[in-house]
Write a protein that holds these residues in place. Sequence first.
Motif, PDB file in Angstrom:
ATOM      1  N   ALA A 263       0.857  -1.079   0.003  1.00  0.00           N
ATOM      2  CA  ALA A 263      -0.030   0.076   0.049  1.00  0.00           C
ATOM      3  C   ALA A 263       0.588   1.400   0.066  1.00  0.00           C
ATOM      4  O   ALA A 263       0.577   2.248  -0.727  1.00  0.00           O
ATOM      5  CB  ALA A 263      -0.868   0.109   1.121  1.00  0.00           C
TER       6      ALA A 263
ATOM      7  N   ARG B 204      -2.958  -7.280  -5.562  1.00  0.00           N
ATOM      8  CA  ARG B 204      -3.974  -6.215  -5.795  1.00  0.00           C
ATOM      9  C   ARG B 204      -4.843  -5.600  -4.489  1.00  0.00           C
ATOM     10  O   ARG B 204      -5.154  -4.496  -4.557  1.00  0.00           O
ATOM     11  CB  ARG B 204      -5.006  -6.938  -6.723  1.00  0.00           C
ATOM     12  CG  ARG B 204      -4.715  -7.145  -8.262  1.00  0.00           C
ATOM     13  CD  ARG B 204      -5.783  -7.787  -8.998  1.00  0.00           C
ATOM     14  NE  ARG B 204      -5.352  -7.938 -10.381  1.00  0.00           N
ATOM     15  CZ  ARG B 204      -5.586  -9.142 -11.018  1.00  0.00           C
ATOM     16  NH1 ARG B 204      -6.150 -10.082 -10.183  1.00  0.00           N
ATOM     17  NH2 ARG B 204      -4.896  -9.433 -11.877  1.00  0.00           N
ATOM     18  N   LEU B 205      -4.910  -6.700  -3.242  1.00  0.00           N
ATOM     19  CA  LEU B 205      -5.639  -5.946  -2.246  1.00  0.00           C
ATOM     20  C   LEU B 205      -4.848  -5.005  -1.647  1.00  0.00           C
ATOM     21  O   LEU B 205      -5.231  -3.921  -1.145  1.00  0.00           O
ATOM     22  CB  LEU B 205      -5.562  -7.251  -1.283  1.00  0.00           C
ATOM     23  CG  LEU B 205      -6.943  -8.377  -1.348  1.00  0.00           C
ATOM     24  CD1 LEU B 205      -6.911  -9.410  -0.354  1.00  0.00           C
ATOM     25  CD2 LEU B 205      -8.244  -7.741  -1.398  1.00  0.00           C
TER      26      LEU B 205
ATOM     27  N   ASN C 228      -4.989  -1.859  -3.988  1.00  0.00           N
ATOM     28  CA  ASN C 228      -6.451  -1.269  -3.809  1.00  0.00           C
ATOM     29  C   ASN C 228      -6.729  -0.481  -4.960  1.00  0.00           C
ATOM     30  O   ASN C 228      -7.081   0.627  -4.775  1.00  0.00           O
ATOM     31  CB  ASN C 228      -6.359  -0.520  -2.569  1.00  0.00           C
ATOM     32  CG  ASN C 228      -7.937  -0.374  -2.048  1.00  0.00           C
ATOM     33  OD1 ASN C 228      -8.721  -1.114  -2.477  1.00  0.00           O
ATOM     34  ND2 ASN C 228      -7.988   0.578  -1.197  1.00  0.00           N
TER      35      ASN C 228
END
Lengths: 360, 273
Positions: free
Chosen positions: A294, A318-319, A322
């Motif tokens: 992130a 991908r999480l 985001n």
Amino acid sequence: MSEIRLMKGNEAVAEAAIRAGCDAYFGYPITPQSEIIEYLSDQGRKRGMIVMQVESEVAAINMIYGAAGAGARAMTTSSSPGMSLMQEGISYIACAELPCLLMNVNRGGPGLGTIQPSQGDYFQSVKGGGHGDYHLIVLAPASVQEMADFVYLGFDLADKYRNPVLILTDGALGQMMEKVIFPEYDPKAHKPPKPWATVGKSSNRSPNVITSLHLHSDEMENINIRLQEKYRKIEANEVRYELMNTEDADVIMVAYGLTARICQRVIELAKQTGIKIGLMRPISLYPYPFDIIAKLSEQVGGFFVVEMNAGQMIEDVRLGVNGKVPVGFYGRMGGVIPTAEEILHSLQLFMKSIAMKEKV
Amino acid sequence: MSDIQVPTNGMEVVWEKPKSLSETRMHYCPGCGHGVVHKVLMETIDDLGIQDKTIGVAPVGCSVISYNYMNIDMQEAAHGRATAVATGIKRVLPDRLVFTYQGDGDLAAIGTAETIHACNRGENFLIIFINNAIYGMTGGQMAPTSLLGMVTSTTPEGRQVETQGFPIKITEMVATLPGTYYITRQSVHNPTAVRHLKKAVEKAFKYQQDKKGTCLIEVVSNCPSGWKMNPLEANQWLEKNMFPMFPPGDIKVEGKLIEKKQITMPEQKETKI
């Protein structure tokens, strides 16, 4: 005293297990990890370990359950089809909160597949595999040195959290020979007391019971709540990763284990073409380093995931991203190891596609 | 679960329950053999003074929560895996006494491999095998030991050889393995049988203390609820129908098979219950 040896990854794991004070190993041979049970059948037995070749992986994992429940440092290893057979027992062990060490030397699947290296068991290892809501602590070595190091770390984490720990590696790292340094390690100093173990009821305590059965739903929910609280603690304290060349990278590759090794070569090749590429190597696959992804999403043009599967860890990347930047992927399946050149080629195409979108 | 309080009203206590049996009221159906076998097992542990060094393993089935009744350290195991779990325990704690407590579905169906290999290795523990020829906990389905013609919820027309095969005689099978030392079949349908069972359990624990190898005690038992009978009828049915297929008595003593007449499979007949 520490000691330097030249060993196969599988042998290094076996030697580290002996030095880590593993009391008992129950296993079933399967390529490409059979050297572990062979090494332990010789060296482990000579140095006081209980080492048994048993009738199946199903039996082996349940022997681990029994031995771990009786307070021993217990370990088993297998490869993909064998790990599938162990999933029943792993679910029970996770619920009963028994510390033990497992290792999957991943080979190509699904099914009987191939004996060549693969990372196709990521979902099974990280997302479950057995029934119910549980997590293993999953460590992914990228060298023979780490294969050995994670045995000590794995036993220590297992004891600390009363949780099974899985070393997820592959057939290439298992078979690869490299220099490995065995550090000084005193198992006695690392083995905590286990007052919960079933060792025979002394007169001053009530019976110890190891079970995963809780017939009343509210009781079962409370067990699950406790497990989830433990997983949050693990997520807060045990995230491990390595960053390479990420400071001024245009794109950051994400890869673990063997593919991370290959991606280091991709960084060198990319430099020659004037592209700035970095690498984020997750060392713990659970807990996953979402936070660093992130954070890095704020400074790069995209992430490029490399795996020896059809794209499994990419879901976690991908999480973490985001949706902030594009995520590309290159994977080979069925036991094929990607080359640095083909990864770089695919990466360049990904970077072109980003540039095109930016122009639009 | 409520505790049982027995008032003595000032009278002399001439008999007490075994101290290794907890105060918890058992959940078993009226007339079921589990409670009796539990009592015999715990009484023997008391007599031998081994409560502090005995570890039990109980997998699935009606007896899965037997740790609520047995006042000793215990591990629950997955379906059929009790002998594997017991192997893990016994190998790391060789000076403890270990037993498994398994039903017919658990030991003779899903756990056949683990049972046979533990016996073949001569694991030095005791296997208690409760055979009531039916799956009790899941609602009375066919077990591998269900008799030919026996009506269960999954054999509504009676067990047929053509579709379900023969009842399996696991006890005779494991007796042929060199790792087993004492293999016997007992029952708890009357007081004499209970006394015989107790002697068998005593022997088995002593053999384990002497590290002789695997001991297995099959207990031919009943399931009044699954058989849809009252307890008296169940015991009578057991004697008439179970014993021809599963005759009580020692099968292997001190590592030697007892010579017996060849037991032939009974012909398909009506044993509806």
